[in-house]
Design a protein around this motif. Structure first.
Motif, mmCIF file in Angstrom:
data_model
loop_
_atom_site.group_PDB
_atom_site.id
_atom_site.type_symbol
_atom_site.label_atom_id
_atom_site.label_comp_id
_atom_site.label_asym_id
_atom_site.label_seq_id
_atom_site.Cartn_x
_atom_site.Cartn_y
_atom_site.Cartn_z
ATOM 1 N N PRO A 89 0.858 -1.067 -0.055
ATOM 2 C CA PRO A 89 0.044 0.129 0.026
ATOM 3 C C PRO A 89 0.777 1.234 0.060
ATOM 4 C CG PRO A 89 -0.740 -1.467 1.618
ATOM 5 C CD PRO A 89 0.747 -1.961 1.158
ATOM 6 N N LEU A 90 0.407 2.196 -0.693
ATOM 7 C CA LEU A 90 1.276 3.480 -0.857
ATOM 8 C C LEU A 90 0.580 4.846 -0.390
ATOM 9 C CD1 LEU A 90 2.464 2.714 -4.538
ATOM 10 C CD2 LEU A 90 3.784 2.144 -2.370
ATOM 11 N N SER A 91 1.286 5.462 0.290
ATOM 12 C CA SER A 91 0.609 6.906 0.537
ATOM 13 C C SER A 91 0.860 7.758 -0.581
ATOM 14 C CB SER A 91 1.448 7.384 1.743
ATOM 15 O OG SER A 91 2.721 7.719 1.414
ATOM 16 N N PRO A 92 0.289 8.812 -0.576
ATOM 17 C CA PRO A 92 0.484 9.670 -1.653
ATOM 18 C C PRO A 92 1.800 10.366 -1.894
ATOM 19 C CG PRO A 92 -1.605 10.630 -1.013
ATOM 20 C CD PRO A 92 -0.871 9.194 0.205
ATOM 21 N N GLU A 93 2.770 10.337 -0.704
ATOM 22 C CA GLU A 93 4.012 10.743 -0.881
ATOM 23 C C GLU A 93 4.662 9.669 -1.596
ATOM 24 O OE1 GLU A 93 2.163 12.977 2.385
ATOM 25 O OE2 GLU A 93 2.297 10.767 1.907
ATOM 26 N N GLU A 94 4.485 8.383 -1.156
ATOM 27 C CA GLU A 94 5.257 7.449 -1.747
ATOM 28 C C GLU A 94 5.018 7.073 -3.249
ATOM 29 O OE1 GLU A 94 5.476 4.644 2.239
ATOM 30 O OE2 GLU A 94 3.701 4.505 1.012
ATOM 31 N N MET A 95 3.694 7.400 -3.581
ATOM 32 C CA MET A 95 3.213 7.420 -5.217
ATOM 33 C C MET A 95 4.140 8.596 -5.831
ATOM 34 S SD MET A 95 -0.810 7.234 -4.611
ATOM 35 C CE MET A 95 -1.149 7.345 -6.329
ATOM 36 N N THR A 96 4.208 9.696 -5.018
ATOM 37 C CA THR A 96 5.063 10.709 -5.911
ATOM 38 C C THR A 96 6.428 10.253 -6.091
ATOM 39 O OG1 THR A 96 3.544 12.477 -4.595
ATOM 40 C CG2 THR A 96 5.917 13.307 -5.492
ATOM 41 N N THR A 97 6.962 9.706 -5.243
ATOM 42 C CA THR A 97 8.436 9.417 -5.207
ATOM 43 C C THR A 97 8.440 8.206 -6.309
ATOM 44 O OG1 THR A 97 8.855 9.729 -2.968
ATOM 45 C CG2 THR A 97 10.332 8.023 -4.035
ATOM 46 N N ARG A 98 7.719 7.425 -6.479
ATOM 47 C CA ARG A 98 7.884 6.231 -7.688
ATOM 48 C C ARG A 98 7.285 6.793 -8.970
ATOM 49 N NH1 ARG A 98 5.838 0.554 -4.869
ATOM 50 N NH2 ARG A 98 7.410 0.632 -2.947
ATOM 51 N N LEU A 99 6.496 7.626 -9.192
ATOM 52 C CA LEU A 99 6.028 8.186 -10.327
ATOM 53 C C LEU A 99 7.059 9.186 -10.849
ATOM 54 C CD1 LEU A 99 2.330 9.075 -9.510
ATOM 55 C CD2 LEU A 99 3.248 7.089 -11.425
ATOM 56 N N GLN A 100 7.739 10.076 -9.996
ATOM 57 C CA GLN A 100 8.943 10.977 -10.264
ATOM 58 C C GLN A 100 10.049 9.954 -10.900
ATOM 59 O OE1 GLN A 100 9.226 13.505 -6.952
ATOM 60 N NE2 GLN A 100 8.370 15.193 -8.273
ATOM 61 N N ALA A 101 10.276 8.792 -10.222
ATOM 62 C CA ALA A 101 11.407 8.150 -10.492
ATOM 63 C C ALA A 101 11.366 7.578 -11.836
ATOM 64 C CB ALA A 101 11.673 6.857 -9.495
ATOM 65 N N ALA A 102 10.281 7.227 -12.421
ATOM 66 C CA ALA A 102 9.771 6.370 -13.678
ATOM 67 C C ALA A 102 9.474 7.535 -14.586
ATOM 68 C CB ALA A 102 8.437 5.639 -13.511
ATOM 69 N N PHE A 103 9.041 8.643 -14.291
ATOM 70 C CA PHE A 103 8.528 9.955 -15.638
ATOM 71 C C PHE A 103 9.422 11.035 -15.276
ATOM 72 C CE2 PHE A 103 4.677 7.248 -14.664
ATOM 73 C CZ PHE A 103 4.700 6.321 -15.767
ATOM 74 N N GLY A 104 10.111 11.243 -14.500
ATOM 75 C CA GLY A 104 10.879 12.516 -14.170
ATOM 76 C C GLY A 104 10.196 13.256 -13.245
ATOM 77 N N TYR A 105 10.979 14.507 -12.934
ATOM 78 C CA TYR A 105 10.318 15.242 -11.688
ATOM 79 C C TYR A 105 8.891 15.988 -12.048
ATOM 80 C CZ TYR A 105 9.858 18.648 -8.154
ATOM 81 O OH TYR A 105 9.480 19.722 -7.140
ATOM 82 N N SER A 106 8.770 16.521 -13.471
ATOM 83 C CA SER A 106 7.594 16.776 -13.741
ATOM 84 C C SER A 106 6.884 15.941 -14.532
ATOM 85 C CB SER A 106 7.906 18.163 -14.583
ATOM 86 O OG SER A 106 8.611 19.201 -13.746
ATOM 87 N N TYR A 107 7.115 14.661 -14.591
ATOM 88 C CA TYR A 107 6.424 13.693 -15.076
ATOM 89 C C TYR A 107 6.344 13.935 -16.649
ATOM 90 C CZ TYR A 107 4.616 13.875 -10.482
ATOM 91 O OH TYR A 107 4.630 13.888 -9.006
ATOM 92 N N GLY A 108 7.173 14.412 -17.273
ATOM 93 C CA GLY A 108 7.311 14.736 -18.662
ATOM 94 C C GLY A 108 7.439 13.368 -19.472
#
Length: 274
Positions: A89-108
């Motif tokens: 289970p992921l908190s919003p903060e953990e989701m942020t970390t993983r999404l940024q790792a995959a797609f870049g800081y601004s999710y580009g």
């Protein structure tokens, strides 16, 4: 409507409207809402927090659903739930970390590596390469004839959404029935986002909704093709208040990306690459 005959997801429809200028975080937010509405993400309550501790208590977990997903949605699920931690289970903060790792800081890279190439491969967009000041290589996207037709249809289909908040106040059952015709497009109608929970409640309390949903099977194929999510998934047993809380909890990164400007396009790299 598309080169492959496949339906557009809400994220693809949203990007098709403004392929060179949509902020990547906006498209990613829609993808997360789509995954929740389609039952691929399950919402959990996190542990209690002190009153002075801000942020969302919601947690998100992968749901036990094995239906296939389009590439850009599969990429989001893979970023959130890697093979080493598929059920965490992921908190919003953990989701942020993983999404940024995959797609870049601004999710580009969510746009440049997934959504935009998929629209190109389906014959809805084409890439134009050029040089800014004759020096710097740049990329932008143009609609093909099929893409322009799809964009025009989406724009027209979204027009009634402007009046639904007022209709919801006067006639909740009527608003729920009207929003059902939008299908997945309810997720990209800015006017409806604050009212998703109320629309879902109205749909659940409307005894005519099952009949209304069945009638949608007779809607013209071009209309059904855009609305990839059906009304059952969007207006069903979804805690939209909790979903929005969790998605907006990822918002510290979304908001900082907004403040820093979009890397989604314009006359620069229309793919939003990082």
């Amino acid at each position: 409507m598309s080169g492959t005959g496949q339906a557009l997801t809400p994220t693809e429809a949203q990007v098709l409207l403004e392929p060179n200028s949509i902020p990547p975080q906006k498209a990613l937010r829609t993808a997360l809402m789509h995954l929740a509405g389609a039952g691929h993400l399950r919402l959990l309550d996190g542990p209690p927090r002190p009153w002075w501790w801000g942020g969302s208590r919601k947690r998100v977990r992968r749901a036990a659903r094995n239906s296939p997903l389009p590439g850009h949605l599969s990429a989001v699920m893979a970023a959130l739930f890697p093979p080493s931690k598929p059920d965490e289970p992921l908190s919003p903060e953990e989701m942020t970390t993983r999404l940024q790792a995959a797609f870049g800081y601004s999710y580009g890279q969510f746009l440049s590596g997934h959504v935009l190439p998929e629209l190109v491969s389906r014959g809805l967009l084409e890439v134009e390469e050029y040089r800014l000041l004759r020096l710097f290589p740049q990329r932008r996207y143009r609609h093909t004839a099929q893409g322009e037709a799809a964009r025009a249809w989406v724009q027209g289909a979204l027009q009634p959404a402007r009046h639904l908040p007022e209709l919801l106040r006067r006639d909740p059952a009527g608003a729920a029935a009207a929003s059902a015709r939008l299908g997945g497009l309810v997720l990209i109608a800015d006017e409806l986002r604050p009212h998703l929970a109320d629309l879902a409640a109205a749909a659940r309390g409307n005894p005519t909704m099952p009949e209304m949903i069945t009638m949608l099977d007779g809607v013209a194929e071009d209309e059904r093709r855009i609305a990839w999510l059906d009304a059952v998934e969007i207006l069903g047993e979804v805690d939209w208040g909790g979903v929005l809380e969790a998605v907006d909890g990822v918002g510290s990164a979304f908001d900082s990306a907004d403040a820093g400007g979009s890397d989604g396009g314009g006359d620069g790299d229309g793919g939003g690459g990082e």
